[in-house]
Each structure stands twice: as structure tokens, then as C-alpha cells.
Write a protein that holds these residues in place. Structure first.
Motif, PDB file in Angstrom:
ATOM      1  N   GLY A 194      36.476  25.051  -1.409  1.00 47.33           N
ATOM      2  CA  GLY A 194      36.027  25.909  -2.501  1.00 47.33           C
ATOM      3  C   GLY A 194      35.330  25.244  -3.668  1.00 47.33           C
ATOM      4  N   PHE A 195      34.739  24.054  -3.452  1.00 46.58           N
ATOM      5  CA  PHE A 195      34.050  23.368  -4.545  1.00 46.58           C
ATOM      6  C   PHE A 195      32.538  23.372  -4.329  1.00 46.58           C
ATOM      7  CE2 PHE A 195      38.298  21.332  -4.442  1.00 46.58           C
ATOM      8  CZ  PHE A 195      38.712  21.680  -5.723  1.00 46.58           C
ATOM      9  N   ILE A 196      31.807  23.560  -5.436  1.00 46.91           N
ATOM     10  CA  ILE A 196      30.337  23.586  -5.368  1.00 46.91           C
ATOM     11  C   ILE A 196      29.715  22.276  -5.822  1.00 46.91           C
ATOM     12  CG2 ILE A 196      30.252  26.100  -5.576  1.00 46.91           C
ATOM     13  CD1 ILE A 196      29.443  25.751  -8.521  1.00 46.91           C
ATOM     14  N   ALA A 197      30.524  21.410  -6.427  1.00 50.46           N
ATOM     15  CA  ALA A 197      30.059  20.096  -6.868  1.00 50.46           C
ATOM     16  C   ALA A 197      31.274  19.206  -7.056  1.00 50.46           C
ATOM     17  CB  ALA A 197      29.268  20.204  -8.174  1.00 50.46           C
ATOM     18  N   GLY A 198      31.022  17.915  -7.182  1.00 52.28           N
ATOM     19  CA  GLY A 198      32.101  16.976  -7.444  1.00 52.28           C
ATOM     20  C   GLY A 198      32.546  17.070  -8.895  1.00 52.28           C
ATOM     21  N   PRO A 199      33.570  16.314  -9.271  1.00 49.70           N
ATOM     22  CA  PRO A 199      34.097  16.373 -10.632  1.00 49.70           C
ATOM     23  C   PRO A 199      33.070  16.058 -11.718  1.00 49.70           C
ATOM     24  CG  PRO A 199      35.636  15.228  -9.197  1.00 49.70           C
ATOM     25  CD  PRO A 199      34.383  15.438  -8.407  1.00 49.70           C
ATOM     26  N   ASP A 200      32.028  15.240 -11.365  1.00 51.32           N
ATOM     27  CA  ASP A 200      31.030  14.874 -12.376  1.00 51.32           C
ATOM     28  C   ASP A 200      29.936  15.929 -12.535  1.00 51.32           C
ATOM     29  OD1 ASP A 200      29.669  14.551  -9.985  1.00 51.32           O
ATOM     30  OD2 ASP A 200      29.091  12.462 -10.358  1.00 51.32           O
ATOM     31  N   GLY A 201      29.926  16.947 -11.661  1.00 50.79           N
ATOM     32  CA  GLY A 201      28.936  18.017 -11.776  1.00 50.79           C
ATOM     33  C   GLY A 201      27.547  17.646 -11.300  1.00 50.79           C
ATOM     34  N   ALA A 202      27.368  16.443 -10.742  1.00 51.74           N
ATOM     35  CA  ALA A 202      26.051  16.005 -10.269  1.00 51.74           C
ATOM     36  C   ALA A 202      25.642  16.782  -9.019  1.00 51.74           C
ATOM     37  CB  ALA A 202      26.075  14.507  -9.979  1.00 51.74           C
ATOM     38  N   ASP A 203      24.354  16.717  -8.713  1.00 52.59           N
ATOM     39  CA  ASP A 203      23.818  17.407  -7.539  1.00 52.59           C
ATOM     40  C   ASP A 203      24.445  16.834  -6.275  1.00 52.59           C
ATOM     41  OD1 ASP A 203      22.362  18.600  -5.534  1.00 52.59           O
ATOM     42  OD2 ASP A 203      20.417  17.823  -6.179  1.00 52.59           O
ATOM     43  N   PRO A 204      25.239  17.629  -5.536  1.00 53.42           N
ATOM     44  CA  PRO A 204      25.892  17.109  -4.325  1.00 53.42           C
ATOM     45  C   PRO A 204      24.914  16.790  -3.202  1.00 53.42           C
ATOM     46  CG  PRO A 204      26.331  19.456  -4.571  1.00 53.42           C
ATOM     47  CD  PRO A 204      25.602  19.028  -5.810  1.00 53.42           C
ATOM     48  N   THR A 205      23.659  17.304  -3.312  1.00 52.35           N
ATOM     49  CA  THR A 205      22.655  17.019  -2.284  1.00 52.35           C
ATOM     50  C   THR A 205      21.676  15.945  -2.740  1.00 52.35           C
ATOM     51  OG1 THR A 205      21.141  18.746  -3.060  1.00 52.35           O
ATOM     52  CG2 THR A 205      22.789  19.387  -1.423  1.00 52.35           C
ATOM     53  N   GLY A 206      21.912  15.387  -3.921  1.00 52.84           N
ATOM     54  CA  GLY A 206      21.021  14.370  -4.474  1.00 52.84           C
ATOM     55  C   GLY A 206      21.142  13.033  -3.760  1.00 52.84           C
ATOM     56  N   PRO A 207      20.437  12.009  -4.271  1.00 50.29           N
ATOM     57  CA  PRO A 207      20.420  10.685  -3.622  1.00 50.29           C
ATOM     58  C   PRO A 207      21.812  10.090  -3.415  1.00 50.29           C
ATOM     59  CG  PRO A 207      18.789  10.808  -5.386  1.00 50.29           C
ATOM     60  CD  PRO A 207      19.590  12.066  -5.470  1.00 50.29           C
ATOM     61  N   ASN A 208      22.718  10.310  -4.362  1.00 52.96           N
ATOM     62  CA  ASN A 208      24.071   9.772  -4.221  1.00 52.96           C
ATOM     63  C   ASN A 208      25.077  10.871  -3.895  1.00 52.96           C
ATOM     64  OD1 ASN A 208      23.265   7.088  -4.944  1.00 52.96           O
ATOM     65  ND2 ASN A 208      23.088   7.816  -7.050  1.00 52.96           N
ATOM     66  N   GLY A 209      24.573  11.986  -3.375  1.00 57.09           N
ATOM     67  CA  GLY A 209      25.429  13.135  -3.105  1.00 57.09           C
ATOM     68  C   GLY A 209      26.273  12.982  -1.851  1.00 57.09           C
TER      69      GLY A 209
END
Length: 198
Positions: free
Chosen positions: A14-29
């Protein structure tokens, strides 16, 4: 009347992003993007691909579902940090913020008004459905206005992060009817739910 559709990728937990809120599909996603997942989005939801992805995939389809996208400031700033002032130039793009003084892009409309009142006005206009891209705080503010959920459920768990709705959402149980589903070989599932109204 136009519908407000929360179309969002979520983990199994049920999570849409990690705890830092960064783009989960980004370079370090951490989000897996297999080929069949991209193909399905390009075929069924082409207007939800950001402009750089549309260009890379040679997607020119206008799309049949949405003509408007709503985004919270934090979600919008993920694109800004990547140098993208308008990820969706092919859609009417509204960003809800009480802190941004002016829009970084002339095509992006800043909205400081109440999100619920704004969405109710948008629903009365003629057009396609309205895509709520997130984030969790805006989704919580608009919880009562969401007519359809389209969940792109990835085959992964992350344990902690930003949930579909933030902790600011009111306790308000609602029922949803499964109206469509697509299971991809890579393990992702697209689930479409319509709000059950009594």
C-alpha cells in the motif's frame, strides 16, 4: 459528469513512494518497470506517460480517459528537481500549493483554493475524466471526491513509505466495486474500482 480518478502505482503493502518521497521510478528508484508494464500503459493510458517517456517510446496517442491532471506541490517538485516544469504538456495541468508564489511553467496552473471546491467545479465542466496523480496529502484532501481508483499494483513490498492516503485522511470507510483487472506476466496487476454509492 466528469469523474475524479486516482490512478496511481502502489506496492503490495500500500505504498506509493519510499519514506523520502522521491520518485520510485527515478534513477535511484526501487520500482520495477518491465517491458509489459510499459507496453500496457502506453496502449491503455498513453496520456498518463510524462512527456519525456512519451518521446522515448514514440507515443503520440492523445488518450481517451483524461484531459486534466491534478498534482500536489511535493509531487510536482519531483519533476522540477529533474528539470521538468511540465511533465504533462498534453493535459491541462493543475498543481495545488499554498506556498508556490508563481508557476514555473506558463502552462501549469497553480491552485491555492480548496481542492474539494476546485474539483467540484472541474467535474461540472465538459471534458474527459480528471486524473489525480497524487501525492498522498492531496489524495487525502480529495478522498470524498474520488469516483474511481485505478491501482497499478507492483509485485513488491517496501515495509515503510508514503501510503495511498496520508495520515491526514479522515476515517471514512467506503465500498468499491471491481470493474476491471489486468494481470501482466511480469506480476503487475492493474485494478479498476468504481466507488459504490448508496
Amino acid at each position: 459528469m466528469r469523474r475524479l480518478v486516482y490512478y496511481i502505482a502502489t506496492t503490495l503493502d500500500g505504498f506509493i513512494a519510499g519514506p523520502d518521497g522521491a520518485d520510485p521510478t527515478g534513477p535511484n528508484g526501487f520500482w520495477p518497470i518491465p517491458e509489459d508494464y510499459l507496453r500496457h500503459i502506453a496502449a491503455e493510458y498513453p496520456e498518463t506517460l510524462p512527456a519525456p517517456a512519451r518521446a522515448a517510446l514514440s507515443v503520440t496517442a492523445e488518450g481517451t480517459r483524461f484531459d486534466t491532471v491534478l498534482e500536489g506541490r511535493r509531487s510536482y517538485e519531483i519533476g522540477l528537481e529533474a528539470g521538468i516544469t511540465d511533465a504533462y504538456p498534453h493535459l491541462r495541468h493543475l498543481v495545488f500549493s499554498r506556498t508556490l508564489a508563481e508557476s514555473p511553467d506558463p502552462a501549469v496552473e497553480l491552485v491555492a483554493d480548496d481542492p474539494v471546491a476546485t474539483v467540484r467545479r472541474l467535474k461540472q465542466e465538459v471534458g474527459k475524466d480528471i486524473w489525480l496523480i497524487g501525492g498522498a496529502e492531496l489524495a487525502s484532501a480529495l478522498y470524498s471526491e474520488i469516483d474511481q481508483l485505478i491501482l497499478k499494483v507492483g509485485p513488491l513490498t517496501i515495509g515503510a513509505g508514503i501510503p495511498l492516503f496520508s495520515h491526514t485522511a479522515a476515517f471514512d470507510p467506503r465500498s468499491w466495486e471491481l470493474t476491471d483487472h489486468t494481470l501482466l506476466k511480469s506480476g503487475a496487476v492493474f485494478l479498476t474500482y468504481a466507488r459504490v454509492t448508496h
